[in-house]
Design a protein around this motif. Structure first.
Motif, PDB file in Angstrom:
ATOM      1  N   GLY A  51      49.655  30.277  33.588  1.00 18.17           N
ATOM      2  CA  GLY A  51      49.814  29.496  34.814  1.00 18.17           C
ATOM      3  C   GLY A  51      51.269  29.303  35.169  1.00 18.17           C
ATOM      4  O   GLY A  51      51.648  29.311  36.345  1.00 18.17           O
ATOM      5  N   LEU A  54      52.469  32.528  36.818  1.00 19.80           N
ATOM      6  CA  LEU A  54      51.977  32.622  38.193  1.00 19.80           C
ATOM      7  C   LEU A  54      52.812  31.750  39.120  1.00 19.80           C
ATOM      8  O   LEU A  54      53.183  32.165  40.225  1.00 19.80           O
ATOM      9  CB  LEU A  54      50.512  32.187  38.271  1.00 19.80           C
ATOM     10  CG  LEU A  54      49.478  32.987  37.478  1.00 19.80           C
ATOM     11  CD1 LEU A  54      48.080  32.434  37.741  1.00 19.80           C
ATOM     12  CD2 LEU A  54      49.535  34.454  37.828  1.00 19.80           C
ATOM     13  N   ASN A  81      45.143  33.763  47.725  1.00 16.75           N
ATOM     14  CA  ASN A  81      45.175  33.773  46.260  1.00 16.75           C
ATOM     15  C   ASN A  81      44.033  34.573  45.664  1.00 16.75           C
ATOM     16  O   ASN A  81      42.979  34.741  46.267  1.00 16.75           O
ATOM     17  CB  ASN A  81      45.099  32.341  45.714  1.00 16.75           C
ATOM     18  CG  ASN A  81      43.845  31.620  46.153  1.00 16.75           C
ATOM     19  OD1 ASN A  81      43.750  31.166  47.285  1.00 16.75           O
ATOM     20  ND2 ASN A  81      42.875  31.497  45.257  1.00 16.75           N
ATOM     21  N   ALA A 100      45.406  30.261  32.343  1.00 18.54           N
ATOM     22  CA  ALA A 100      44.453  30.402  33.446  1.00 18.54           C
ATOM     23  C   ALA A 100      43.443  31.471  33.053  1.00 18.54           C
ATOM     24  O   ALA A 100      43.811  32.554  32.608  1.00 18.54           O
ATOM     25  CB  ALA A 100      45.181  30.806  34.724  1.00 18.54           C
ATOM     26  N   ILE A 165      43.429  28.885  41.818  1.00 22.45           N
ATOM     27  CA  ILE A 165      44.879  29.072  41.869  1.00 22.45           C
ATOM     28  C   ILE A 165      45.499  28.477  43.137  1.00 22.45           C
ATOM     29  O   ILE A 165      46.657  28.041  43.121  1.00 22.45           O
ATOM     30  CB  ILE A 165      45.225  30.564  41.731  1.00 22.45           C
ATOM     31  CG1 ILE A 165      44.766  31.085  40.358  1.00 22.45           C
ATOM     32  CG2 ILE A 165      46.720  30.795  41.898  1.00 22.45           C
ATOM     33  CD1 ILE A 165      45.368  30.345  39.172  1.00 22.45           C
ATOM     34  N   TRP A 168      46.281  24.873  42.303  1.00 24.98           N
ATOM     35  CA  TRP A 168      47.385  24.815  41.342  1.00 24.98           C
ATOM     36  C   TRP A 168      48.728  25.016  42.041  1.00 24.98           C
ATOM     37  O   TRP A 168      49.685  24.258  41.826  1.00 24.98           O
ATOM     38  CB  TRP A 168      47.161  25.870  40.265  1.00 24.98           C
ATOM     39  CG  TRP A 168      48.335  26.268  39.421  1.00 24.98           C
ATOM     40  CD1 TRP A 168      48.945  27.481  39.398  1.00 24.98           C
ATOM     41  CD2 TRP A 168      49.033  25.460  38.451  1.00 24.98           C
ATOM     42  NE1 TRP A 168      49.972  27.497  38.478  1.00 24.98           N
ATOM     43  CE2 TRP A 168      50.048  26.270  37.884  1.00 24.98           C
ATOM     44  CE3 TRP A 168      48.894  24.142  38.018  1.00 24.98           C
ATOM     45  CZ2 TRP A 168      50.922  25.803  36.900  1.00 24.98           C
ATOM     46  CZ3 TRP A 168      49.767  23.673  37.035  1.00 24.98           C
ATOM     47  CH2 TRP A 168      50.757  24.496  36.491  1.00 24.98           C
TER      48      TRP A 168
END
Length: 502
Positions: A51, A54, A81, A100, A165, A168
């Motif tokens: 994560g 990303l 995403n 993730a 995502i 996030w």
């Protein structure tokens, strides 16, 4: 909108790279930046990503594009995403609870099998539109909480956030002020009631997930929050769109016009057709929210395929072709399939973590069927590329069972579509035109269009002038007839892959 504030920056956060694209008031790309991403496979069938990586890649590409166009010109941000990929993080610190879990991951296959054994598939599909499969986020969220000490208790108290995502990235872009997702991403979790448009209490109970851990659901086009506290990215930029990448591509192809069926060719593939309602009696397909444009919900009929471009990448690695420089590899993937007349009877079924639509068999295992002494690398590469076309066609056949489905043209996008040989094979196999968007940033463009809609407060149809043009591949109907036998042989190979239970 002032004339000097015209740029919409779209972040397209995918599986293999994060890219930011700046589009001006005419919808033209004026700057772009990309960063590669990695995946990890710590156990058989497990696929995960960091994560933090990303996020770092996403912020880096946004920061660079802002610097190129000038912060004073940026009117809004938009996010598209990778879908279903799931992450948990601690609300107080914003740090991930663990990796993730990728949409490709099949670690929850045993739990999915148990749900089917309990006869719950029809109930789940009636509420969420989705068949039971490890692809979707709910089982991944459940797994995450079970892997975290006191995970369920912390989530029930609201101390752990669970999201896809988009949520996030939004949380991090807004310094924790916005915890939201859009309807499209919410519909991929297997927790959204398609009929009420809210998290479903029965699904939350079934998967053991507390509402307090989930984001608020918003229209795909509209205000999600403002940037805050980020180096190189000014405070106060409104985030005006969030949407899953496949949905964004469908929007950018034709704004959801009837008969325009979209296939995104990426690591995996999504085949999606706009439909008028959430009602779907085709067991092998998913019904999903295509988007909420700020005015209404648009639904989509969809089949998801986990290994298409990934299948070609695997075959290129396995045959040594991937050792070529990137430009030579791309050229070889175009020339090798055309250098042979056939695969010599070879079929590659890339069930590398199971099969997706229309089979939904996570127990299936990949195979190369029909090998003989004369088979060379060109035949194997051709078999891998043909497997993409066959898998797409299998989903289209399933879609024809839906009463409201129509196919005038297959609208395609994604990296593998640059291969003209593959596009012609797809057109010939299906017997319909294949219309390719040569805009590499199509998902980003779709998200940017939704942001532009919110920015200008216009109707979706008024965005038509911004849509990209397409290159058309017309089918050879004589070849179409000949390929039907090969398609049947492919389906026989699929059944062999399904018989290879671990």
């Amino acid at each position: 909108m002032s004339l000097d504030k015209e740029i919409v920056i779209a972040l397209d956060e995918g599986t293999t790279n994060a890219k930011a694209v700046a589009l001006d008031a005419r919808g033209q790309v004026v700057a772009k930046c990309s960063r590669p991403l990695t995946i990890q496979t710590p156990h058989e069938g497990w696929v995960e990503q960091s994560g933090e990586q990303l996020l770092a890649a996403s912020l880096a590409v946004i920061r660079q594009v802002v610097a190129e166009v000038g912060a004073a010109r940026v009117a809004a941000l938009a996010i598209s995403n990778q879908r279903e990929t799931t992450i948990g993080w601690y609300r107080a610190s914003g740090t991930p609870c663990g990796p993730a879990i990728s949409w490709q991951c099949s670690r929850t296959a045993v739990f999915c099998h148990a749900l089917r054994e309990q006869g719950l598939e029809a109930v789940i599909k009636a509420v969420t539109g989705l068949p039971i499969a490890p692809l979707f986020s709910a089982t991944k969220m459940r797994w995450l909480l079970e892997a975290i000490p006191q995970g369920h208790a912390l989530a029930a108290q609201g101390d752990i956030c669970l999201g896809t995502i988009d949520s996030w990235l939004l949380w991090q872009l807004t310094a924790g002020e916005s915890f939201c997702c859009d309807y499209a991403n919410a519909s991929r979790t297997q927790l959204l009631n398609l009929h009420s448009g809210d998290w479903d209490d029965d699904m939350l109970t079934l998967f053991g997930l507390p509402r307090a851990a989930l984001p608020a659901i918003r229209p795909s086009s509209g205000l999600f929050g403002h940037t805050r506290g980020l180096s190189g990215i000014p405070d106060g930029i409104p985030i005006l769109a969030m949407i899953g990448d496949s949905h964004a591509a469908l929007f950018a192809h034709g704004l959801g016009a009837t008969g325009c069926v979209k296939a995104t060719y990426g690591t995996g593939s999504s085949v999606m057709a706009p439909v008028a309602s959430a009602q779907c009696d085709v067991k092998s397909l998913a019904t999903t929210v295509a988007w909420h444009d700020g005015e209404r919900l648009v639904y989509g009929l969809e089949g998801n395929i986990p290994h298409t471009g990934d299948a070609v990448a695997w075959m290129a690695e396995s045959t040594g072709l991937s050792e070529l420089p990137e430009n030579e590899l791309a050229q070889a993937l175009c020339t090798l399939p055309a250098s042979v007349d056939s695969t010599l009877g070879v079929y590659f079924v890339p069930a590398l973590t199971g099969l997706g639509a229309p089979w939904w068999d996570e127990q299936a295992r990949g195979l190369i069927h029909g090998l003989t002494r004369g088979v060379k690398r060109a035949h194997l590469i051709r078999a891998a590329l043909e497997s993409i076309a066959y898998q797409i066609a299998d989903v289209v056949v399933a879609m024809r069972q839906h009463g409201a489905f129509s196919l005038q043209a297959l609208m395609v996008d994604g990296g593998p579509t640059k291969n003209d040989w593959l596009m012609q094979y797809q057109a010939d196999l299906l017997g319909c035109p294949v219309m390719r968007s040569d805009v590499a940033e199509l998902s980003a463009m779709g998200a940017a269009l939704l942001a532009r809609k919110a920015l200008l407060q216009v109707d979706s149809e008024q965005l038509r002038a911004w849509l990209p043009e397409h290159v058309t591949f017309l089918p050879d109907m004589a070849r179409h007839a000949r390929l039907q036998k090969r398609w049947v042989d492919w389906q026989n190979a699929v059944q062999l892959a399904r018989a290879q239970k671990p």
